[in-house]
Design a protein around this motif. Sequence first.
Motif, mmCIF file in Angstrom:
data_model
loop_
_atom_site.group_PDB
_atom_site.id
_atom_site.type_symbol
_atom_site.label_atom_id
_atom_site.label_comp_id
_atom_site.label_asym_id
_atom_site.label_seq_id
_atom_site.Cartn_x
_atom_site.Cartn_y
_atom_site.Cartn_z
ATOM 1 N N SER A 191 0.824 -1.195 0.000
ATOM 2 C CA SER A 191 0.000 0.000 0.000
ATOM 3 C C SER A 191 0.867 1.257 0.000
ATOM 4 C CB SER A 191 -0.922 0.008 1.209
ATOM 5 O OG SER A 191 -1.721 1.145 1.204
ATOM 6 N N GLN A 192 0.563 2.177 -0.899
ATOM 7 C CA GLN A 192 1.302 3.436 -0.968
ATOM 8 C C GLN A 192 0.741 4.473 0.005
ATOM 9 O OE1 GLN A 192 3.973 3.612 -2.751
ATOM 10 N NE2 GLN A 192 3.712 1.834 -4.038
ATOM 11 N N PHE A 193 -0.505 4.266 0.423
ATOM 12 C CA PHE A 193 -1.176 5.243 1.276
ATOM 13 C C PHE A 193 -1.649 4.574 2.562
ATOM 14 C CE2 PHE A 193 -1.904 6.478 -3.141
ATOM 15 C CZ PHE A 193 -1.294 7.713 -3.141
ATOM 16 N N ALA A 194 -1.798 5.376 3.582
ATOM 17 C CA ALA A 194 -2.281 4.864 4.859
ATOM 18 C C ALA A 194 -3.213 5.891 5.485
ATOM 19 C CB ALA A 194 -1.112 4.585 5.793
ATOM 20 N N LEU A 195 -4.114 5.407 6.302
ATOM 21 C CA LEU A 195 -5.007 6.273 7.060
ATOM 22 C C LEU A 195 -4.355 6.531 8.412
ATOM 23 C CD1 LEU A 195 -7.783 7.634 7.462
ATOM 24 C CD2 LEU A 195 -8.558 5.464 8.403
ATOM 25 N N TYR A 196 -4.240 7.787 8.789
ATOM 26 C CA TYR A 196 -3.739 8.150 10.115
ATOM 27 C C TYR A 196 -4.865 8.845 10.847
ATOM 28 C CZ TYR A 196 -1.132 10.559 13.774
ATOM 29 O OH TYR A 196 -0.703 11.041 14.979
ATOM 30 N N SER A 197 -5.300 8.229 11.913
ATOM 31 C CA SER A 197 -6.421 8.742 12.687
ATOM 32 C C SER A 197 -5.963 8.948 14.136
ATOM 33 C CB SER A 197 -7.586 7.746 12.630
ATOM 34 O OG SER A 197 -8.679 8.219 13.375
ATOM 35 N N PRO A 198 -5.355 10.107 14.434
ATOM 36 C CA PRO A 198 -4.808 10.317 15.771
ATOM 37 C C PRO A 198 -5.863 10.373 16.870
ATOM 38 C CG PRO A 198 -4.675 12.344 14.491
ATOM 39 C CD PRO A 198 -5.135 11.259 13.558
ATOM 40 N N THR A 246 -12.498 4.136 3.242
ATOM 41 C CA THR A 246 -12.013 3.868 4.600
ATOM 42 C C THR A 246 -11.984 5.137 5.444
ATOM 43 O OG1 THR A 246 -10.674 2.041 3.765
ATOM 44 C CG2 THR A 246 -10.072 2.923 5.923
ATOM 45 N N ALA A 247 -11.510 6.229 4.871
ATOM 46 C CA ALA A 247 -11.408 7.489 5.615
ATOM 47 C C ALA A 247 -12.785 8.021 5.989
ATOM 48 C CB ALA A 247 -10.645 8.519 4.794
ATOM 49 N N PHE A 271 -11.286 14.347 12.788
ATOM 50 C CA PHE A 271 -10.543 14.464 11.534
ATOM 51 C C PHE A 271 -9.700 13.219 11.319
ATOM 52 C CE2 PHE A 271 -7.871 16.219 14.838
ATOM 53 C CZ PHE A 271 -6.631 15.652 14.588
ATOM 54 N N VAL A 272 -9.279 13.000 10.077
ATOM 55 C CA VAL A 272 -8.350 11.932 9.708
ATOM 56 C C VAL A 272 -7.332 12.515 8.729
ATOM 57 C CG1 VAL A 272 -9.993 10.061 10.073
ATOM 58 C CG2 VAL A 272 -9.833 11.108 7.827
ATOM 59 N N TYR A 273 -6.230 11.807 8.532
ATOM 60 C CA TYR A 273 -5.196 12.203 7.578
ATOM 61 C C TYR A 273 -4.969 11.102 6.555
ATOM 62 C CZ TYR A 273 -3.361 15.787 10.833
ATOM 63 O OH TYR A 273 -3.193 16.865 11.656
ATOM 64 N N LEU A 274 -4.591 11.484 5.371
ATOM 65 C CA LEU A 274 -4.023 10.581 4.385
ATOM 66 C C LEU A 274 -2.516 10.695 4.556
ATOM 67 C CD1 LEU A 274 -3.886 8.861 1.781
ATOM 68 C CD2 LEU A 274 -4.055 10.980 0.491
ATOM 69 N N SER A 275 -1.851 9.571 4.767
ATOM 70 C CA SER A 275 -0.396 9.605 4.897
ATOM 71 C C SER A 275 0.225 8.639 3.906
ATOM 72 C CB SER A 275 0.032 9.266 6.328
ATOM 73 O OG SER A 275 -0.294 7.933 6.641
ATOM 74 N N LEU A 276 1.512 8.790 3.701
ATOM 75 C CA LEU A 276 2.230 7.892 2.811
ATOM 76 C C LEU A 276 2.619 6.638 3.569
ATOM 77 C CD1 LEU A 276 4.522 10.460 0.999
ATOM 78 C CD2 LEU A 276 2.427 9.416 0.145
ATOM 79 N N GLY A 277 2.569 5.500 2.886
ATOM 80 C CA GLY A 277 2.959 4.234 3.496
ATOM 81 C C GLY A 277 4.428 4.224 3.868
ATOM 82 N N ILE A 278 4.796 3.431 4.831
ATOM 83 C CA ILE A 278 6.178 3.401 5.318
ATOM 84 C C ILE A 278 7.125 2.670 4.381
ATOM 85 C CG2 ILE A 278 5.538 3.621 7.740
ATOM 86 C CD1 ILE A 278 6.002 0.577 7.966
ATOM 87 N N ASP A 279 6.579 1.979 3.380
ATOM 88 C CA ASP A 279 7.425 1.210 2.484
ATOM 89 C C ASP A 279 7.984 2.044 1.336
ATOM 90 O OD1 ASP A 279 4.918 1.550 1.452
ATOM 91 O OD2 ASP A 279 4.827 -0.404 0.491
ATOM 92 N N LEU A 280 7.780 3.339 1.371
ATOM 93 C CA LEU A 280 8.285 4.209 0.309
ATOM 94 C C LEU A 280 9.696 4.668 0.644
ATOM 95 C CD1 LEU A 280 5.089 6.359 -0.182
ATOM 96 C CD2 LEU A 280 5.761 4.285 -1.368
#
Length: 83
Positions: free
Chosen positions: A2-9, A68-69, A23-32
């Motif tokens: 996955s290139q993208f991840a959901l970050y929901s603090p 998902t978001a 609120f939620v964030y779109l973040s970049l996956g850690i495999d980049l």
Amino acid sequence: MSQFALYSPLSKWTKGDPPLSPFVYLSLGIDLSEHDGHILLSAQLMSPEEIDYAVAQLKTELDEFQVTAKKELQELREKMLKK
């Protein structure tokens, strides 16, 4: 991969915590990987077909993220704004 991840603090927010608007964030996956200051979203693309495939995969992932978001945001709203 996955290139993208959901970050929901606020996913661990509970009643009694300070009130916030959900609120939620779109973040970049850690495999980049990073190359010369650029965050790479694909492998090397060496043909028009590879470009089409990579872009189609990113679009698919973004469409999945959208669903998902929205679900996560709705769950946060229900949890945090419920009286």
